[in-house]
Enzyme design. Structure first.
Site, mmCIF file in Angstrom:
data_model
loop_
_atom_site.group_PDB
_atom_site.id
_atom_site.type_symbol
_atom_site.label_atom_id
_atom_site.label_comp_id
_atom_site.label_asym_id
_atom_site.label_seq_id
_atom_site.Cartn_x
_atom_site.Cartn_y
_atom_site.Cartn_z
ATOM 1 N N GLU A 134 -2.729 -0.233 2.322
ATOM 2 C CA GLU A 134 -3.264 1.149 2.471
ATOM 3 C C GLU A 134 -3.706 1.925 1.283
ATOM 4 O O GLU A 134 -3.239 1.383 -0.020
ATOM 5 C CB GLU A 134 -2.101 2.011 3.073
ATOM 6 C CG GLU A 134 -1.865 1.438 4.632
ATOM 7 C CD GLU A 134 -0.823 2.003 5.383
ATOM 8 O OE1 GLU A 134 -0.771 1.998 6.378
ATOM 9 O OE2 GLU A 134 -0.005 2.665 4.835
ATOM 10 N N CYS A 150 -4.770 6.930 -4.518
ATOM 11 C CA CYS A 150 -3.735 6.230 -4.604
ATOM 12 C C CYS A 150 -4.078 4.852 -3.965
ATOM 13 O O CYS A 150 -4.501 4.854 -2.920
ATOM 14 C CB CYS A 150 -2.422 6.997 -3.781
ATOM 15 S SG CYS A 150 -0.977 6.173 -3.717
ATOM 16 N N CYS A 176 5.755 -5.705 -0.718
ATOM 17 C CA CYS A 176 6.412 -5.687 -2.199
ATOM 18 C C CYS A 176 7.731 -6.474 -2.184
ATOM 19 O O CYS A 176 8.457 -6.441 -1.082
ATOM 20 C CB CYS A 176 6.821 -4.006 -2.419
ATOM 21 S SG CYS A 176 7.415 -3.784 -4.039
ATOM 22 N N CYS A 179 13.315 -0.996 -2.721
ATOM 23 C CA CYS A 179 13.631 0.323 -3.061
ATOM 24 C C CYS A 179 14.155 0.991 -1.565
ATOM 25 O O CYS A 179 13.346 0.893 -0.831
ATOM 26 C CB CYS A 179 12.720 0.932 -3.801
ATOM 27 S SG CYS A 179 12.196 0.213 -5.450
ATOM 28 N N CYS A 218 11.922 3.577 0.253
ATOM 29 C CA CYS A 218 10.377 3.289 0.424
ATOM 30 C C CYS A 218 10.162 2.388 1.748
ATOM 31 O O CYS A 218 10.624 1.142 1.728
ATOM 32 C CB CYS A 218 10.038 2.807 -0.963
ATOM 33 S SG CYS A 218 8.260 1.953 -0.727
ATOM 34 N N CYS A 239 4.081 9.682 -0.410
ATOM 35 C CA CYS A 239 4.819 8.794 -1.300
ATOM 36 C C CYS A 239 5.883 8.011 -0.690
ATOM 37 O O CYS A 239 6.785 8.817 -0.005
ATOM 38 C CB CYS A 239 5.395 9.424 -2.625
ATOM 39 S SG CYS A 239 4.203 9.592 -3.982
HETATM 40 S S1 SF4 Z 1 8.951 2.287 -4.366
HETATM 41 FE FE1 SF4 Z 1 8.236 0.867 -2.650
HETATM 42 S S2 SF4 Z 1 6.449 -0.235 -3.240
HETATM 43 FE FE2 SF4 Z 1 7.261 0.816 -5.126
HETATM 44 S S3 SF4 Z 1 8.221 -0.887 -6.198
HETATM 45 FE FE3 SF4 Z 1 9.802 0.114 -4.710
HETATM 46 S S4 SF4 Z 1 9.625 -1.155 -2.908
HETATM 47 FE FE4 SF4 Z 1 8.003 -1.526 -4.171
#
Ligand code: SF4
Length: 349
Positions: free
Chosen positions: A91, A110, A117, A121, A124, A342
């Site tokens: 995306e 962006c 990933c 985190c 996220c 975000c």
């Molecule tokens: S914020 Fe999301 S996309 Fe960015 S490094 Fe952490 S898990 Fe990965």
């Protein structure tokens, strides 16, 4: 299987064309079509003869990135789902400045750097997906080209800024990310200034040092979100192996080598990192390296229980830092109604 022509350098293509009995200068023309003019078929390369186009077509392909879906937010933000040649989706988001916004006519793209990933985190949505693969430089570049086109079509203005803040950790796809920046900034590509580009990392100390050694000219943002190891470990497991002390040293090294001020991104989570004690710790950390702070509004995701802090707490937190002389910007989130804000990118429709 045909070879991806955008993985060849002009020198390699020149050698190959010469071996085929073609004139070497054609390589420069082909590369201009591929990057500057974003040609997506050899038929479009009209200054090449038909036999040369056929020859290229027989040996190479141009792997396209296509817009699978576009969603528009009430605030003008456009989120795109991009389909890669192998069917994977990533995306990207176009964020136009709001009218009367302090940033005037800013048009920001962006972009994603990985499919999924590997960092997890907790706040996220992408962090709850597996990392499938890295994007190559052309796939990152194509997102910028597609979003630039959306900016021109919808707002009559080209992109002014690019942030590598979509899906993935850019510094774990280091080579391709730097190559994509080279393409975006090259006069043979989009010719944008590197000062308009920001690469955002969750904090890979070794690669932050490498950016310093490579004397990059773009901006670097650190997704900090807590300035105390015990809290940061809870929300960003990468912190266990890249502690704040180690990151602070790496950022100092980056600054020494590049002279570029760092941006710290800080989401204020309700009842987690929003007290004056947290602000004090953040202030102490910012003293390690010249920096400014972006306080970002949080966008709740279904996978986790975090909440955005309240406006009064935010004001107090930001006020504390401002009184200490720190540059603080409060960033309202954009595109929340279409999960484009975000931390919300996860291939949801
Ligand atoms: S914020 Fe999301 S996309 Fe960015 S490094 Fe952490 S898990 Fe990965």
């Amino acid at each position: 299987m045909k070879q991806d022509i955008r993985k060849t350098t002009p020198a390699q293509l020149k050698d190959w064309l010469t071996q085929q009995g073609e004139q070497g200068f054609r390589a420069k023309q082909v590369h201009e079509w591929l990057w500057k003019k974003s040609a997506r078929s050899f038929e479009q390369m009209t200054n090449l003869s038909l036999p040369t186009r056929d020859l290229l077509n027989a040996h190479f392909d141009i792997r396209p990135l296509t817009v699978a879906e576009e969603q528009r937010s009430n605030d003008g933000t456009i989120k795109s789902s991009f389909r890669l040649f192998d069917g994977n989706l990533v995306e990207g988001v176009l964020i136009p400045a709001l009218r009367n916004d302090e940033h005037g006519d800013r048009m920001t793209a962006c972009v994603s750097s990985q499919v999924g990933c590997s960092l997890t985190c907790k706040f996220c949505a992408t962090g709850y997906m597996d990392r499938k693969r890295n994007l190559d430089a052309a796939e990152i570049y194509d997102q910028v080209v597609a979003i630039d086109r959306q900016a021109k079509e919808n707002y009559d203005a080209p992109l002014s800024n690019i942030v590598y803040m979509g899906m993935g950790e850019p510094l774990l796809n280091y080579k391709n990310v730097l190559e994509s920046v080279d393409r975006i900034t090259s006069p043979d590509g989009l010719g944008m200034s590197p000062k308009r580009i920001t690469v955002s990392t969750a904090g890979i100390a070794k690669m932050i040092r490498q950016l310093g050694d490579d004397a990059v000219k773009f901006n670097l943002a650190l997704s900090l979100h807590a300035a105390n190891d015990q809290k940061r470990d809870q929300i960003m497991p990468i912190n266990e192996s890249n502690t704040l002390d180690v990151l602070g040293d790496a950022l100092g090294y980056f600054y020494k080598k590049t002279g570029t001020r760092i941006t710290f991104e800080y989401i204020l989570f309700y009842n987690f990192n929003d007290t004056l004690q947290d602000a004090q710790e953040l202030w102490k950390f910012t003293k390690r390296v010249p920096a400014k702070i972006n306080i970002i509004e949080y966008n709740p995701i279904a996978e986790a229980n975090f909440k955005n802090t309240d406006p009064q707490t935010l004001d107090k937190f930001a006020g504390f830092l401002e009184n200490k002389g720190v540059t603080v910007n409060v960033r309202r989130s954009r595109g929340k109604d279409i999960d484009a804000a975000c931390g919300q990118l996860a291939g949801k429709k």
